[in-house]
Scaffold this motif. Structure first.
Motif, short mmCIF file in Angstrom:
data_model
loop_
_atom_site.label_atom_id
_atom_site.label_comp_id
_atom_site.label_asym_id
_atom_site.label_seq_id
_atom_site.Cartn_x
_atom_site.Cartn_y
_atom_site.Cartn_z
N ASP A 1 3.07 9.25 6.77
CA ASP A 1 4.12 8.38 7.31
C ASP A 1 5.03 7.73 6.27
O ASP A 1 5.66 6.71 6.54
CB ASP A 1 3.47 7.30 8.18
N GLU B 1 -11.39 -2.34 -4.59
CA GLU B 1 -9.98 -2.08 -4.27
C GLU B 1 -9.35 -3.33 -3.67
O GLU B 1 -8.15 -3.54 -3.80
CB GLU B 1 -9.87 -0.91 -3.31
N SER C 1 0.81 -1.22 0.00
CA SER C 1 0.00 0.00 0.00
C SER C 1 0.85 1.27 0.00
O SER C 1 0.30 2.37 -0.04
CB SER C 1 -0.91 0.02 1.24
N ALA D 1 -10.00 7.36 6.35
CA ALA D 1 -10.86 6.53 5.49
C ALA D 1 -10.22 6.27 4.13
O ALA D 1 -10.70 5.43 3.37
CB ALA D 1 -12.22 7.20 5.32
N GLN D 2 -9.12 6.99 3.84
CA GLN D 2 -8.43 6.79 2.55
C GLN D 2 -7.55 5.54 2.59
O GLN D 2 -6.96 5.17 1.58
CB GLN D 2 -7.53 7.99 2.23
N ARG D 3 -7.43 4.91 3.76
CA ARG D 3 -6.55 3.76 3.85
C ARG D 3 -7.08 2.61 3.02
O ARG D 3 -8.28 2.34 3.01
CB ARG D 3 -6.43 3.31 5.31
N GLU D 4 -6.17 1.92 2.34
CA GLU D 4 -6.57 0.76 1.55
C GLU D 4 -7.19 -0.26 2.50
O GLU D 4 -6.64 -0.57 3.55
CB GLU D 4 -5.36 0.14 0.86
N ALA E 1 -0.01 3.19 -3.01
CA ALA E 1 -1.36 2.93 -3.50
C ALA E 1 -2.21 4.18 -3.30
O ALA E 1 -2.18 4.77 -2.23
CB ALA E 1 -1.98 1.76 -2.74
N GLY F 1 -4.61 5.82 7.06
CA GLY F 1 -4.60 6.89 6.08
C GLY F 1 -4.07 6.46 4.73
O GLY F 1 -3.65 5.31 4.56
N GLU F 2 -4.10 7.39 3.80
CA GLU F 2 -3.64 7.18 2.42
C GLU F 2 -2.24 6.56 2.41
O GLU F 2 -1.39 6.88 3.24
CB GLU F 2 -3.61 8.54 1.71
N ARG F 3 -1.98 5.65 1.47
CA ARG F 3 -0.66 5.03 1.31
C ARG F 3 -0.19 4.35 2.61
O ARG F 3 -0.87 3.48 3.13
CB ARG F 3 0.36 6.03 0.78
N VAL F 4 0.92 4.80 3.16
CA VAL F 4 1.45 4.20 4.39
C VAL F 4 0.59 4.58 5.59
O VAL F 4 0.42 3.80 6.53
CB VAL F 4 2.91 4.65 4.63
#
Lengths: 544, 544
Positions: free
Chosen positions: B226, A392, A311, B32-35, A314, B254-257
């Protein structure tokens, strides 16, 4: 600052990078302290090979003499591994209080390991000297002096780990620095300041390392634990203050929360500090090495680990996706290829045309030319996700949807007439789970029944029992993960159920999704997609 | 630095801590953007309650108008949640280029959400203004000025997120600071410097924040991602330089890491900086809140998360173990109880006496007096959690267990002879779900059958149909949430299933757990507990 012979007395491997900066890995010693890790000698040898391949300068293999496993590791590593980049390091303690160093069997075992480098752990915290070692501050200094000198006299390179250095420094800075000076003067090549309890924060680390360096002139290293979530930052903070030796573990494995993570530390040093600490081209193997070591220790690789997680690059938000189409670097701090990772687009209802196009590209479909097709896909994804589907986490279901839009008809290998699942709780408390499926495949009607440890397991078995004769490829496929999520939970058991299934054919894994008003029906949909995609992967021609 | 009316125009909740320092949570927006996270409105409401209970100052709920889910959340949060500590924050963007702010529907939606506080995201990176926004640097400043002023004029408190601030500052510091000044002068109460791509390191963050603070005089906040593994450190680095507003997410989702993790940041501020940022006594709930939120988003809590992970204070090394016998603080940077966690000597499991006593206290039982009782409870919880049960999120099941130990016999209102559930998929694609239960209550044998939209729903109805005549109180009880987690997921559908059920009687809610080899049997256990506890709540005398 030292009269001892040049540390370079011990030959370094041909491929080793400059000795000016040390990347020191302790996965096999401190990393093995992580809860859930239990390494065999074979595991340790495999990990040592990966670390040497990655190009770290030093691999701390364990504590010879402390347990038979570590003793055997050093012997076999010497015989079986031809190190190209790393030197093998044995870990041990300074001599016992009131014992001549020549008479200390623990010290003797370190020499017997024949490791060219030895890391000695020593107390630098007065409180620990008295409470844990039960000896005097003076004797502790003598223990450091004698042990370092003894090992140096035997031609070994010596690093000294100052356990609890930062806590000890806060309590009695003068004594803590005395330990550093004593080790350095006795011939220790590096004195490593350890935040053993992991309670430090970067600003404190920079300040302490800077002062100790100025006051002792010793070559300093850093060993950080992650108890405040700052181990990587603390390691870099020490480097900012002049430390030239960093102790880390692969994936941050270690006692309690863990140690400073080798991969983000090395990536930061090479990509942010512009300092080469690995052999040419090795940084691009970071992701592969990280995952390989996770496999050996039998822990699932962290999906969200910096730089190497699946991720890590991602992107989900539509906002981001549209910007990324303009320029990928707008939402990436580095090019993922630099660490052997890659960018991924997540298809979700936050996504728009841009992420669908990028996702299609990832699956090998160039959709940029066909605006109408992309429009239909966006519409279907949004409509399906509104109904509870999530793509996803279900690439295979998304690809089936995509192919259906491209070829105009669903990718199917069998059609379902009906199925039934029965769960019965018997008076004796045991359960009976039975499923029956009625299918059509290649013009043939199939009726099959099977039992399982649950209704879904029973349906899965009935499906395979019924179809294996027609599609023998199914025999190699099996469910490896199964997740259930209840949506709109405020409707209680009347709510919608989403099932995610991962299936493997031994060569690879794929994920599918099913959504229905009940868990059995949702599971059935996910199974249906799972086997359709599996047969597609196997190159079987779908029904028209 | 601003002529706008006092931000405190918007009333703060009674329990809110001082406004001098902001703990701002964005789990519901950025988290909420976390995969893998896909929140329903019900999930968001539950998380908001946990965060308010924890005592954060601000809860960013989402982007009203951007998707129907977020719009519904703000409306329901307003009606259903009585915030004791936090203010609700709506997230949105500055007006579109070339559009009057009064005519921008996206801005109007922010006001319609009726959130007292609004966070606006704005570009502060010249490259992004031109590449992504496709407008001029001047127009971007006007967009910031107009939007902030417009929202302030409507009596809203405004925070401005400077997207890509640090990258933008590196490219053009003058422009980046101009954006900060413009927002501050237009009445933004806090200007948040965002490391959107997460590429920064602490030393850089401290330097930039210090300069921007000196040059603009604006109140500054920090939003860290992060990607270098330094989000927590970067957040603290900004505080070191004078930032008084930190944006974080629960468990770093969160988003990405991921984002800066709320829990280690708050723990560091309170325990390392000695700065109170939560209401009195709330820090001790950190572990419970962290795990509860993980359950809601349906992610396994990270075992190695700083402060709150079950391994965070787990000791494995013999070296450590022996020293800990002398004095536990020798190998702990803080007392685990301060964050509601506990020390463990491996190998054991997460339930310690302390956590049992804490849970008991939560439920109104003072167990500190009865060591034998606590000992029996610890043993039972350990054995049950080993089997897959979790009491973190099932207080009602724990209370039933506790009462059973106190009174020596289970709290039961009926006994089960057997049950059966049938799910049938018909050729026309519809499903039949039928369940039959055979029970004994008050010496009477009851046989009842019911249909439902799923097998669990059918069992639930059969249970109530059969018992309502004897226990009319059941009529007021209904399931309001239902979660399923598959344990040991690498066994596919053959693994163990855990079901968590929340039940309401209109006056309150309670949660119960069931574990079995299949989802139907596990659901039955949770239902059984749910109604037993409901009748207990209703004051009905249990069977002997």
């Amino acid at each position: 600052m030292t009269d001892a012979p040049e540390p370079s007395a011990t030959p370094r491997p041909a491929g080793a990078v400059s000795d000016d900066f040390h990347v020191f890995d302790t996965t096999l010693r401190d990393g093995a302290q992580r809860e859930g890790i239990n390494l065999t000698v074979a595991d340790k040898l495999t990990i040592a090979r990966h670390l040497d391949d990655f190009g770290v300068g030093f691999i701390e293999g364990g504590w010879p003499g402390a347990n038979p496993r570590d003793t055997e590791f050093f012997q076999r590593a010497r015989e079986e591994i031809d190190f190209r980049h790393a030197q093998l390091v044995a870990f041990g303690a300074t001599r016992k209080a009131g014992v001549r160093v020549e008479d200390d069997p623990q010290v003797a075992a370190l020499l017997e390991s024949q490791a060219p480098v030895i890391t000695l752990v020593a107390k630098s915290h007065v409180g620990h000297v008295e409470l844990a070692l039960r000896t005097t501050a003076e004797e502790n200094l003598a223990m450091v002096r004698d042990t370092v000198a003894h090992l140096r006299a035997q031609g070994r390179r010596v690093f000294l780990d100052c356990e609890h250095f930062f806590d000890g420094y806060a309590l009695d800075a003068v004594y803590a620095k005395q330990v550093v000076r004593t080790a350095s003067e006795a011939g220790a090549d590096v004195v490593v300041l350890c935040d053993t309890n992991g309670g430090m924060l970067p600003a404190q680390v920079t300040a302490v390392v800077r002062t100790v360096l100025a006051d002792t002139g010793a070559r300093l290293g850093i060993h950080a634990q992650d108890d405040t979530g700052c181990a990587v930052a603390n390691t870099l903070a020490a480097v900012d203050a002049g430390a030239t030796h960093v102790q880390c573990t692969a994936n941050g494995y270690g006692e309690r929360v863990g140690n400073s993570n080798l991969f983000p530390v090395v990536a930061a040093l090479e990509l942010k500090y512009g300092r080469q600490v690995l052999p040419e081209g090795k940084l691009a193997e970071t992701t592969r090495i990280s995952h390989a070591i996770a496999e050996v220790v039998n822990l699932t690789p962290s999906t969200h680990q910096p730089y190497v997680g699946v991720s890590a690059f991602a992107h989900k938000a539509g906002l981001h996706a549209s910007a990324i189409k303009v320029d990928p670097d707008l939402y990436q701090h580095i090019d993922p290829a630099l660490v052997g990772n890659s960018m991924r687009m997540l298809v979700s209802d936050m996504a728009g045309r841009a992420s669908i196009e990028l996702k299609g590209k990832e699956l090998g479909f160039d959709l940029s030319g066909d605006r109408a097709l992309v429009g239909r896909l966006v519409a279907r994804v949004k409509e399906r996700e509104l109904a509870g589907y999530t793509y996803e986490a279900a690439d295979a279901s998304f690809e089936l949807l995509l192919r259906e839009e491209v070829r105009g008809t669903p990718v199917r290998y069998f059609s379902v007439e009906s199925w039934r699942a029965i769960v019965e709780d018997r008076p004796d408390g045991t359960h009976a789970n039975e499923a029956t499926v009625k299918l059509w495949a290649k013009g043939e009607r199939i009726v099959a029944t099977a039992e399982g440890n649950g209704p879904v397991n029973a349906l899965d078995r009935a499906l395979k029992v019924g179809l294996e004769r027609i599609y023998p490829q199914l025999a190699h496929m099996e469910l490896v993960d199964y997740k259930v999520r209840i949506l709109e939970g405020d409707l209680g058991t009347g709510s919608i159920t989403r099932v995610l299934v991962s299936t493997s054919d031994g060569k690879g894994e794929w994920s599918t999704v099913g959504v229905a008003e009940n868990v059995i029906a949702a599971s059935w949909q996910a199974l249906d997609d799972a086997y359709a995609y599996g047969l597609l992967r196997a190159g079987v021609e779908p029904q028209e």
